[in-house]
Design a protein around this motif. Structure first.
Motif, PDB file in Angstrom:
ATOM      1  N   ARG A  52       0.835  -1.205   0.000  1.00  0.00           N
ATOM      2  CA  ARG A  52       0.000   0.000   0.000  1.00  0.00           C
ATOM      3  C   ARG A  52       0.869   1.254   0.000  1.00  0.00           C
ATOM      4  N   SER A  53       1.982   1.235   0.692  1.00  0.00           N
ATOM      5  CA  SER A  53       2.813   2.445   0.791  1.00  0.00           C
ATOM      6  C   SER A  53       3.748   2.616  -0.403  1.00  0.00           C
ATOM      7  N   ARG A  57       1.187   1.129  -5.614  1.00  0.00           N
ATOM      8  CA  ARG A  57       0.770  -0.027  -4.792  1.00  0.00           C
ATOM      9  C   ARG A  57       1.396  -1.321  -5.282  1.00  0.00           C
ATOM     10  N   ARG A  58       2.636  -1.240  -5.818  1.00  0.00           N
ATOM     11  CA  ARG A  58       3.300  -2.460  -6.274  1.00  0.00           C
ATOM     12  C   ARG A  58       4.802  -2.368  -6.071  1.00  0.00           C
ATOM     13  N   GLU A 103       1.337  -6.675  -6.609  1.00  0.00           N
ATOM     14  CA  GLU A 103       0.536  -5.452  -6.577  1.00  0.00           C
ATOM     15  C   GLU A 103      -0.667  -5.648  -5.664  1.00  0.00           C
ATOM     16  N   LEU A 104      -0.937  -4.650  -4.851  1.00  0.00           N
ATOM     17  CA  LEU A 104      -2.100  -4.654  -3.973  1.00  0.00           C
ATOM     18  C   LEU A 104      -3.356  -4.439  -4.806  1.00  0.00           C
ATOM     19  N   ALA A 109      -6.605  -3.605  -0.455  1.00  0.00           N
ATOM     20  CA  ALA A 109      -6.689  -2.311   0.224  1.00  0.00           C
ATOM     21  C   ALA A 109      -7.886  -2.289   1.179  1.00  0.00           C
TER      22      ALA A 109
END
Length: 153
Positions: A52-53, A57-58, A103-104, A109
């Motif tokens: 996430r940060s 997001r990947r 990747e999120l 999320a």
């Protein structure tokens, strides 16, 4: 190896044993909360937080392993579980065929959003609220020095 120097004095042993006990007990409480609120392990939660940060997001799997401070094989296991749950997706890197991106997903999320309030509550109840502001600063400084020394190795 100098066994006399390596032996821990009583106050050093007390600090070490308290560190171990507190770490295990806090980790247990965090793990329990994450499982209850989102079906996540602590390690899986950390992977989601790192993604996430990250920009977009990947992260490359190798970078994610370094960020999450886990072995590549352990990370592969965690990401596979998260991918099966639809929280993470993997894809090839067009500029480097040897690299894989993690990747999120939007569901990932959302899972973080569900567990974060409880996670913050547990961290506050088990650690932050027990310490004075000066102790929090001291603990943060001391553990940062320990982490920095270990990163150098």
């Amino acid at each position: 190896m100098d066994e006399a120097r390596d032996a821990l004095e009583p106050r050093e042993m007390r600090a070490w044993m308290a560190f171990l006990a507190a770490g295990h007990l806090i980790d247990h409480q965090v793990e329990r909360q994450l499982k209850h609120d989102g079906g996540l392990s602590h390690a899986e939660f950390e992977v989601l937080v790192k993604l996430r940060s990250a920009a977009g997001r990947r992260l490359r799997m190798s970078d994610l392993a370094r960020e999450a401070m886990v072995s590549k094989s352990r990370l592969t296991y965690q990401v596979t579980r998260l991918e099966r749950a639809g929280l993470v997706k993997r894809s090839g890197c067009p500029s480097d065929r040897r690299s894989v991106w993690a990747e999120l997903t939007d569901d990932g999320a959302a899972a973080l959003d569900r567990v974060r309030p409880g996670h913050r509550r547990v961290v506050r109840e088990t650690l932050i609220d027990v310490l004075s502001p000066d102790e929090i600063d001291l603990l943060g400084d001391a553990l940062t020095r320990v982490a920095d020394r270990l990163h150098e190795r």
